[in-house]
Enzyme design. Structure first.
Site, short mmCIF file in Angstrom:
data_model
loop_
_atom_site.label_atom_id
_atom_site.label_comp_id
_atom_site.label_asym_id
_atom_site.label_seq_id
_atom_site.Cartn_x
_atom_site.Cartn_y
_atom_site.Cartn_z
N GLU A 205 0.81 -1.22 0.00
CA GLU A 205 0.00 0.00 0.00
C GLU A 205 0.84 1.27 0.00
OE1 GLU A 205 -2.87 -0.42 3.12
OE2 GLU A 205 -3.83 -2.12 2.15
N LYS A 337 -15.57 -1.40 2.10
CA LYS A 337 -14.83 -1.88 0.93
C LYS A 337 -15.84 -2.44 -0.06
CE LYS A 337 -10.64 -3.22 3.49
NZ LYS A 337 -9.89 -4.38 4.05
#
Length: 425
Positions: A205, A337
């Site tokens: 990330e 999400k």
């Protein structure tokens, strides 16, 4: 009514070099909506099913041709000719067509790609940006970024047990200023780590993945870097953790192999309480494992009044799971999400349910991302006030920050940065 005349799914690559699904939805007017589907590394067992091919001769079994076949076959046949603006009906049609509880027959990655691409096509046809089309006239809140600047756990090859150490620039006056502050701390951290002899490789990330032995070491480096960048920890910038504790929950115990410590539920809660007392931490995600409801109850009782406790694996963006958590008083926030549940309409339902129950919501990326920046628009559309989309490196993460900057510019004087309003009092 504007009819869908074509739907096409294709196999593209995500930020880890793994295949994912991209979908084009074509309207009778010639407008095209396109969306790419993200993928997670640390996934909850209750998530909607991501359909992979399993053919070890292609992409090590991770191909998504079956999901693309679902898009190009059954889903196209079912949705062709339907009104692109009826998002709820489009999503319900795909859910019913799939016929399983977790979207495993057609694949949540197939269904989500179509769901998001249809929304983007409808927005384009309406002449509106996606955040305005989905969120309506009152979509104007720019989120506080949760910037993941040190990676551990499943996102990095290092001994740190906690998966993400994040900074939150709550003291900024705008989202664009928050992004600038985050970038400055990111670069300060790089120099601080390098000066201390640590590597500055980045994880999935975009955060650094140094070979640190404990959470406290990671937090100390971040605190120093905030000050080096000219900001005050606990005032300008707060801290947040994603513990991803399901990943180290073994036979009823929390086994932190890197730190060489094992905790029961009460011990783990005391560990978190000590961190919260020592550092300006205002948010802890997945502090307990997804099915450790007793642990979640203990954690919420101990820290829920002063810290945002975010359920990711606990809730998996599923309205039914969230309703259970609300009823039992578990956590006080939901991580959102889109690929955990698999449709836009169900995602919006989960956010709405959270807000009505007094829970906060955090819009989130996955560790496997693409250049698709849809979640930036959804963060503003839902006025959720927080977004989690990685560090200040890797173009798959930066794409979302850049889109937030554009949205803030489009909103002009109507834009409102969530800032300190997201903090628990």
């Amino acid at each position: 009514m504007t009819a869908i005349i074509d739907i096409h799914g294709r196999e593209i690559l995500d930020s880890r070099g793994n295949p994912t699904v991209e979908v084009d939805v074509v309207l009778e007017t010639g407008v095209i909506g396109r969306a790419a589907v993200p993928s997670g590394a640390s996934t909850g067992v209750h998530e909607a099913c991501e359909l992979r091919d399993g053919d070890k001769q292609r992409y090590l079994g991770k191909g998504v041709q079956k999901a693309c076949d679902s898009v190009n076959g059954e889903i196209y046949d079912a949705l062709s000719g339907m009104d692109v603006e009826d998002q709820i009906l489009l999503d319900k049609t795909m859910i019913d067509l799939d016929g399983t509880a977790n979207k495993s027959r057609l694949g949540a990655n197939a269904i989500l790609g179509v769901s998001l691409a249809a929304a983007k096509a409808a927005a384009e046809e309406s002449g509106l940006p996606l955040y305005r089309y989905v969120g309506g006239a009152f979509a104007s809140t720019l989120p506080v970024p949760m910037m993941n600047i040190i990676n551990g756990g499943a996102h990095a090859d290092n001994p740190i047990d906690i998966q993400e150490f994040m900074i939150m620039p709550v003291g900024a006056s705008s989202c664009s200023e928050a992004i600038r502050m985050g970038a400055e701390v990111f670069h300060a951290l790089k120099k601080t780590l390098k000066d201390a002899g640590h590597n500055t490789n980045v994880g999935d990330e975009g955060g650094f993945a140094p070979n640190l032995k404990s959470a406290e070491m990671a937090l100390d480096f971040i605190m120093k870097s905030i000050e080096t960048a000219g900001y005050k920890p606990g005032e300008d910038i707060m801290l947040a953790l994603d513990c991803a504790s399901s990943e180290f929950f073994k036979e009823g115990k929390y086994v932190m192999a890197g730190a060489k410590k094992t905790y029961d539920q009460k011990g783990l809660v005391k560990f978190y309480a000590k961190l919260v007392g020592s550092y300006p931490i205002i948010s802890i995600e997945d502090g307990c494992a997804e099915d450790d409801l007793v642990g979640w109850e203990l954690l919420t009782d101990a820290l829920g009044a002063k810290v945002q406790l975010v359920g990711d694996d606990l809730f998996v963006t599923n309205p039914a799971r969230l309703s259970m958590g609300i009823d039992q008083g578990l956590a006080n926030s939901i991580l959102v999400k889109v690929n955990q549940i698999g449709t836009l309409s169900e995602t919006l339902e989960a956010v709405d349910m959270a807000h009505k129950a007094g829970y906060t919501a955090v819009m989130s990326h996955r560790s496997g991302e693409t250049e698709d920046s849809t979640i930036a628009d959804l963060a503003v559309a839902t006025n959720c006030g927080q977004i989690k989309t990685g560090s200040l490196s890797r173009s798959d993460r930066i794409a979302k920050y850049n889109q937030l900057i554009r949205i803030e510019e489009l909103l002009g004087s109507a834009a409102r940065y969530a800032g300190q309003t997201i903090m628990r009092r």
